[in-house]
Scaffold this active site. Structure first.
Site, PDB file in Angstrom:
ATOM      1  CE  LYS A   1     -13.345  -4.094   5.196  1.00  0.00           C
ATOM      2  NZ  LYS A   1     -12.558  -4.789   6.196  1.00  0.00           N
TER       3      LYS A   1
ATOM      4  CG  ASN B   1      -1.337  -3.094  11.644  1.00  0.00           C
ATOM      5  OD1 ASN B   1      -0.701  -4.103  11.396  1.00  0.00           O
ATOM      6  ND2 ASN B   1      -1.616  -2.188  10.717  1.00  0.00           N
TER       7      ASN B   1
ATOM      8  CB  ILE C   1      -2.750   0.438  -1.366  1.00  0.00           C
ATOM      9  CG1 ILE C   1      -1.934   1.475  -0.600  1.00  0.00           C
ATOM     10  CG2 ILE C   1      -1.904  -0.192  -2.476  1.00  0.00           C
ATOM     11  CD1 ILE C   1      -0.865   0.928   0.286  1.00  0.00           C
TER      12      ILE C   1
ATOM     13  CE  LYS D   1     -11.208  -1.504   1.331  1.00  0.00           C
ATOM     14  NZ  LYS D   1      -9.913  -1.398   1.988  1.00  0.00           N
TER      15      LYS D   1
END
Ligand code: CTP
Length: 395
Positions: A336, A206, A304, A340
């Site tokens: 998120k 990206n 991660i 996460k």
């Protein structure tokens, strides 16, 4: 970093590298004052040293003018750290035995500061019992060492004795000079893109430049943190005072992060590729007879940030994620945060020129609400975030 180093440049072919060292220190905000030994001046000129330090170069113990302006005792104490690079066998011997027959050795005896030696000499000299005895004595006396490295030498021989590279010496110096609220805190920062191989020459990736992550790593190091920057492929140079591990794929990035646990905080700025090809061809994929277009099957990469945030008793106290969004920024950022299990999501709208650009406009979302920052340079964003992180880790 507003610090001063006294650099003693000994007489060795590696003396030219100390010019680069002065430049790197200046870049990190460290001022250098230099003593050039008589032998050192055979390899670099006082003029080059003066031009780079922006200071007078000291070389004579018995100079009346120098003693009036700055005596050798004051010279030895005016710095935060004394560095000897290159540290020749002769300088090590003098220092280990307390000899003081020139300005460099007198200064080493008179200083009340730590001394960091970067030895440079022929491999046989380095291995000689006398040199090793002197090194052991200096270490016992509290001296620090960086290098020597192994490699090809100017004399044509191979082995240990090459002076450490200027960036390694600079890193060792900055580690000694560190102070600030984050001193003693270890922080993992991920930055840049990852690349996911399709075959030996092709990959998925990206547009992340790594600028924001690198700026955050530098800002945290400036506050004294031991920063472990795990970086995907970018064209940025290593920030000073930061330990950098370069990786390519998400799997390598995760592995490098986990190796750095336990840590006090993790700041995941990397634009990790969400997917990778399920297989990597070990030979370049050819077009084939019918110009067939290969079909890529993608599988998900490890997350991660989520893994670090769920690392049980190894979970860093503060886990920070970034959310690059092109729409519904707040909604996605909050989702998120929960999904996460991180403490903050630093959200930014990348629909404009943020990716690869120099500015950013971010909001920190946490379970306590939102804190919006105005649009500013990525370095200023980094400074402000580092300060917010310091507030949490020192509370
Ligand atoms: N991240 C990560 N590992 C991944 C993917 C993302 O560590 N495999 C981290 C990023 O470093 C960032 C945060 O997760 O801190 C958010 O990444 P982002 O790509 O915006 O979120 P995704 O979960 O991938 O969701 P989407 O792509 O759908 O927006």
């Amino acid at each position: 970093m507003n610090k001063n180093v006294l650099l003693i440049i000994g007489g060795g072919i590696a003396a030219y590298k100390s010019l680069e060292l002065i430049r790197l220190l200046a870049k990190a905000g460290v001022k250098t004052r230099a003593i050039l030994t008589k032998a050192g001046s055979e390899f670099v000129t006082p003029l080059s040293v003066a031009a780079l330090t922006g200071e007078k170069v000291y070389d004579d113990l018995f100079s009346l003018t120098d003693e009036v302006e700055m005596g050798h005792i004051e010279l030895s104490r005016s710095a935060d750290l004394v560095v000897v690079a290159p540290a020749t066998a002769d300088l090590l011997a003098k220092a280990a035995n307390g000899l003081a027959n020139d300005l460099a050795s007198t200064t080493l005896l008179a200083t009340d500061k730590k001394v960091l030696y970067a030895p440079a000499m022929n491999v046989r000299m380095w291995e000689h019992a006398a040199v090793q005895r002197n090194v052991a004595q200096l270490k016992k006396d509290g001296a620090l060492f960086v290098g020597p490295d192994e490699g090809e030498m100017a004399c044509g021989e191979f082995g240990f004795g090459r002076m450490a590279e200027p960036d390694a010496i600079c890193g060792a110096i900055l580690a000694q000079l560190k102070n600030g609220p984050l001193l003693g805190k270890k922080i993992i920062v991920t930055a840049g893109p990852t690349i996911e191989a399709i075959d030996p020459v092709r990959y998925l990736s990206n547009k992340s430049s790594g600028k924001q992550g690198y700026a955050i790593a530098a800002a945290l190091a400036n506050l004294g943190a031991d920063v472990q920057l795990v970086s995907g492929p970018v064209s940025l140079s290593n920030p000073s005072g930061v330990t950098v591990t370069r990786v390519e794929s998400a799997a390598e990035m995760l592995n490098a992060c986990e190796k750095n646990l336990p840590a006090d905080a993790a700041v995941c700025v990397a634009a990790v590729a969400d997917w990778r090809p399920d297989t990597q061809a070990d030979k370049k994929i050819k077009k084939g007879a019918n110009n067939n277009v290969p079909q890529l099957k993608l599988i998900e990469n490890p997350d991660i940030l989520a893994i670090l945030a769920k690392a049980g008793n190894r979970r860093p106290r503060l886990v920070v994620g970034f959310a690059a969004e092109t729409e519904k920024v707040e909604e996605h950022a909050k989702a998120k945060l929960t999904k996460k299990n991180c403490d903050w999501i630093v959200a930014n709208d990348v629909s404009g020129d943020v990716m690869g650009g120099d500015e950013n406009e971010v909001t920190i979302y946490s379970k306590n609400g939102a804190q919006k920052f105005t649009r500013m340079g990525k370095e200023e964003v980094a400074r402000q975030l580092a300060q917010e992180i310091a507030k949490v880790l020192t509370a």
